[in-house]
Structures are given as C-alpha cells and as structure tokens.
Design an enzyme around this catalytic site. Structure first.
Site, PDB file in Angstrom:
ATOM      1  N   GLU A 146      -8.330  -4.975   5.214  1.00 45.85           N
ATOM      2  CA  GLU A 146      -8.258  -4.648   3.782  1.00 45.85           C
ATOM      3  C   GLU A 146      -7.123  -5.405   3.094  1.00 45.85           C
ATOM      4  O   GLU A 146      -7.242  -5.807   1.946  1.00 45.85           O
ATOM      5  CB  GLU A 146      -8.070  -3.130   3.627  1.00 45.85           C
TER       6      GLU A 146
ATOM      7  N   ARG B 137      -2.431  -2.026  -3.612  1.00 49.80           N
ATOM      8  CA  ARG B 137      -3.670  -1.277  -3.372  1.00 49.80           C
ATOM      9  C   ARG B 137      -3.678  -0.030  -4.259  1.00 49.80           C
ATOM     10  O   ARG B 137      -2.703   0.724  -4.291  1.00 49.80           O
ATOM     11  CB  ARG B 137      -3.738  -0.852  -1.907  1.00 49.80           C
TER      12      ARG B 137
ATOM     13  N   ARG C 169     -11.802  16.142   6.562  1.00 51.20           N
ATOM     14  CA  ARG C 169     -12.551  16.419   5.326  1.00 51.20           C
ATOM     15  C   ARG C 169     -13.981  16.836   5.655  1.00 51.20           C
ATOM     16  O   ARG C 169     -14.601  16.269   6.550  1.00 51.20           O
ATOM     17  CB  ARG C 169     -12.600  15.165   4.448  1.00 51.20           C
TER      18      ARG C 169
ATOM     19  N   ASN D  76       0.877  -1.176   0.000  1.00 52.55           N
ATOM     20  CA  ASN D  76       0.000   0.000   0.000  1.00 52.55           C
ATOM     21  C   ASN D  76       0.917   1.231   0.000  1.00 52.55           C
ATOM     22  O   ASN D  76       1.439   1.626   1.044  1.00 52.55           O
ATOM     23  CB  ASN D  76      -0.889  -0.037   1.253  1.00 52.55           C
TER      24      ASN D  76
ATOM     25  N   HIS E 128     -12.851   2.771   0.032  1.00 54.44           N
ATOM     26  CA  HIS E 128     -12.854   1.756   1.096  1.00 54.44           C
ATOM     27  C   HIS E 128     -13.549   0.459   0.655  1.00 54.44           C
ATOM     28  O   HIS E 128     -14.043  -0.293   1.493  1.00 54.44           O
ATOM     29  CB  HIS E 128     -13.587   2.248   2.367  1.00 54.44           C
TER      30      HIS E 128
END
Ligand code: ADP
Length: 397
Positions: free
Chosen positions: A385, A90, A240, A7, A179
């Site tokens: 993940e 990823r 955010r 990742n 996600h």
C-alpha cells in the site's frame, strides 16, 4: 525522487522513505505510544533495526524524531530533509469530498475537518499527521491519498444503500469501501504478472488481514467492494462482525444495556472471529486451536471462509465471469487453509487450486497457485500500500 509515506494512527505513526527510481523502501519504521508515556520508535535501514525509547507527547514530536533518524549519521539514509521531494499521507475515508489523490492546501485541510466523523478512529489522526509534517517541514509538497479512491468508480447500483435517496444526497450515506490502495496494487500486479491487459480482466481481489475486504475489479476499475459506509461491513474480520442485520444491533443493545455507541464498539472490537471463537482474532491462533480440537475456533474459520467464498461467487456474477482470484495481506498471503476453503467447490466457475503450490511458504513474491487446467488463475500477491501512496504522491507533486 524520494517520497516519504506517512500512515498516522491516533497513537501510532508508520513511515517509509521510498526511492521512486527503484520503488524500494530505503528506510521504514514506526512510532508507538504517541501521547502516552513510554513512546518508542523502531527504525529499519541498512538491514539493521534501530530502537529509540523516548516520550512522544504529540505527533509533531514523533515526526521530528522520524526526520532525525532519516538524517542520522548511523541510522540515516539521506543527508538532509531537502532530499525528501514530497510526503504522501494515507487517509482512510474521503466521503464525497475527495474523489482522488489531492494536494495538501488550506482548502483540502478544511474539507478534511468536515469529513472527520466518517472515520472517527482514523481521519483525525491523519489530520494530526499532516499538521505535524507541515510544522516540521514547512513548504514541503504533500498529498492526501485515500483508501476509498479506487472504489469511486463503483456504479450507483452497487454503491448506494436502499435508503431514502434524498437522505443519501443530504448525508452522503453510501458504500465507500476501504483498502483501495491494496486492491488497486494487487489488481495491477496480477495483470503485469500474467502479461495481460488489465482492461480485459475480471479479477476478484481478496485483501484478507485483520480487516478484510473483497473487491470486484473489471477492466481495471472497481465495480463493487465488500466494505461499506465504514470498514465494519462485509466478511467477518479479526474483531469486526462484518455484515449483520441492523435490527439485531438494536435488539442486542437493549438486551445487553448498551448505548448505540457502545454497540458499535462491541461490533468493531469484540466480534468477528474473536467473538465467535472466544480464542483470538489472530488466524494463526485459530488454526492452532482448531487443530487442538476447539470447535468454536473451527466454526469461526468456517464462517470466515464461507463468507469470502460467497463474495467470490457474487462478484463473478456481477462481472459476468472470472479470470483471476488474488489473495493478499496477512491471511491471504500466509494461510493455505483459507485459500483452500475459499476456492474449494468453485470448479463450476473454472477455479481449481493446486494443493502442492498452495502449501508453499510465503516468500514475499507473487505465486500462481492454480492447477494446470484451471481456467481461473489463483494468485498470491504481497500487497504494498505504501508504494501506491508513493506513486500517487510522485505523480501529483
Ligand atoms: P492488518 O494490516 O489489517 O493489521 P495483516 O494484513 O497484518 O493485518 O494480517 C494479520 C492476520 O494475518 C492475522 O490474523 C494473522 O494471523 C495472519 N497471519 C497468518 N500468518 C501470518 C504470518 N506469517 N505473518 C503475519 N500474519 C499472518
């Protein structure tokens, strides 16, 4: 079979080596400050943590060091690189270019270049990660696993924005979500834990972390998700804003003398619960500040919880019912007050939380938090993940 999961970020790189027979990570770690002075690798294996401090000018240097650690006499877990069967990378955004996990080849890398702009902070880093692995492990099979793949099943009425349809076709501007590997994993785990066929279930998956997104998973496929063209949309997050009227951005840019680009940086980095509270983006800090009487921290938490609750209600309507709510990621797994606030008042949907079970500390396993007479199951499921990336890679390579 052993799969290396990578990742890559712009100045960081996380990795796990996963044994697919046991589906366990036999080593994991990360490199920090790639391309900046003071590089550092932290490697965990055999129950120990190993730290190497050395400059890592490029991603190729970082991958070389990771491989060195994996075969190291003391910190290593394999005897040679040949034991790595394949590498899964990823990738945050796929646009319309990739619908599913894809083998790395020249054509795939050309397409990756073309969609770089869709996630300017993340996709160029993924390309660096892939190229670094190709340089250090020539000929090794590799796969690109996209955060967006699980959301490709969204119907047009959910994924399209109400803009000129020709512009959607031409510029591929629509909801992609994010996600996806996490939503896919926890939805599958929910069905497995409940011993139910996922095809029969209507699940709302709440991935609540620094970035948060909520998905509606009906019959095992995603039919809607809260993030949009980019991960800026949906619920308010650590830094955010989440959903906001775009006309307000233009107004804010004019008032604050910001360019559009600066306005977007502001919305990504300075807003969310950090902006509202003025305290922190971290929910542990917000809970502490609220307990100490900080009204703006309390407001930030209220806004987050309210927004999540609205998505649960909206997605119940979208799916025509609700069987399971899943909470996952840093906040979802560790913050009882959020789970309480999000589910509170949803008794009319058959949602009833057991307060005692909800108060239990996260031990990294699945927990059923629903009251005995709750029609809807409320589950905490630790996300994984990397395992989804490894499974997808193993299936393809
Ligand atoms: P991401 O992977 O998106 O960076 P995480 O899933 O790690 O984010 O979530 C980070 C959030 O989880 C932070 O707001 C943090 O406060 C919250 N959190 C609450 N309790 C814990 C905990 N015990 N461990 C880690 N994160 C926690």
């Amino acid at each position: 079979m052993k799969i290396l999961v990578i990742n890559a970020g712009s100045s960081s790189l996380k990795y796990q080596l996963i044994n697919m027979e046991t589906e366990e990570a036999i080593a994991k770690g990360g490199c920090e400050r790639i391309g900046i002075a003071g590089g550092k690798l932290t490697h965990k294996a055999h129950g120990e943590t190993f730290v190497v401090e050395q400059d890592l000018p490029t991603h190729t240097d970082a991958i070389s060091l990771v491989l060195k650690m994996l075969v190291d006499q003391k910190a290593g877990v394999i005897s040679s690189m040949d034991e790595i069967d394949a590498v899964g990378h990823r990738v945050v955004a796929s646009g319309e270019a990739f619908k599913k996990t894809t083998l790395v080849d020249e054509r795939a890398m050309e397409l990756m270049e073309e969609i770089k702009d869709l996630a300017p902070l993340h996709n160029p880093a993924a390309i660096l990660g892939v190229n670094a692995c190709r340089a250090v492990m020539p000929g090794k099979k590799m796969a690109l696993v996209f955060d967006t793949s699980f959301h490709q099943t969204m119907p047009d009425h959910a994924k399209l924005y109400a803009i000129d349809y020709e512009d959607y076709k031409k510029y591929q501007v629509r909801r992609y979500g994010a996600h996806g590997t996490s939503h896919k994993f926890v939805a599958g785990e929910a069905a497995r834990y409940l011993k139910r066929d996922i095809k029969e279930l209507k699940i709302v998956t709440c991935h609540l972390g620094n970035g948060s997104s909520i998905s509606a998973v009906k019959g095992g496929v995603c039919i809607d998700t809260s993030m949009g063209f980019t991960p800026l949309a949906g619920v308010p997050m650590g830094t955010r804003s989440g959903d906001i009227d775009v006309a307000a951005i233009d107004y804010l840019c004019e008032k604050k003398g910001m360019t559009m680009q600066e306005g977007l940086t502001y919305l990504n980095k300075k807003c969310g619960v950090l902006g509202v509270s003025g305290v922190s983006s971290d929910f542990r800090d917000l809970e502490a500040a609220k307990a100490a009487g900080n009204g703006r921290a309390a407001l930030a938490l209220d806004m987050f919880n309210y927004s999540c609750k609205k998505y649960v209600g909206a997605y119940s309507a979208a799916m025509g019912g609700l069987d399971v709510i899943v909470f996952t990621a840093g906040i979802g797994e560790n913050t009882p007050a959020v789970r309480k606030a999000v589910t509170d008042g949803l008794e009319y949907l058959g949602v009833k939380l057991d307060d005692e079970k909800n108060a239990l500390k996260n031990d990294g396993t699945i927990h059923d938090l629903s009251a005995q007479d709750s029609k809807v199951k409320i589950l905490v499921i630790p996300t994984n993940e990397e395992l989804v990336i490894a499974r997808e890679t193993a299936a393809l390579c």
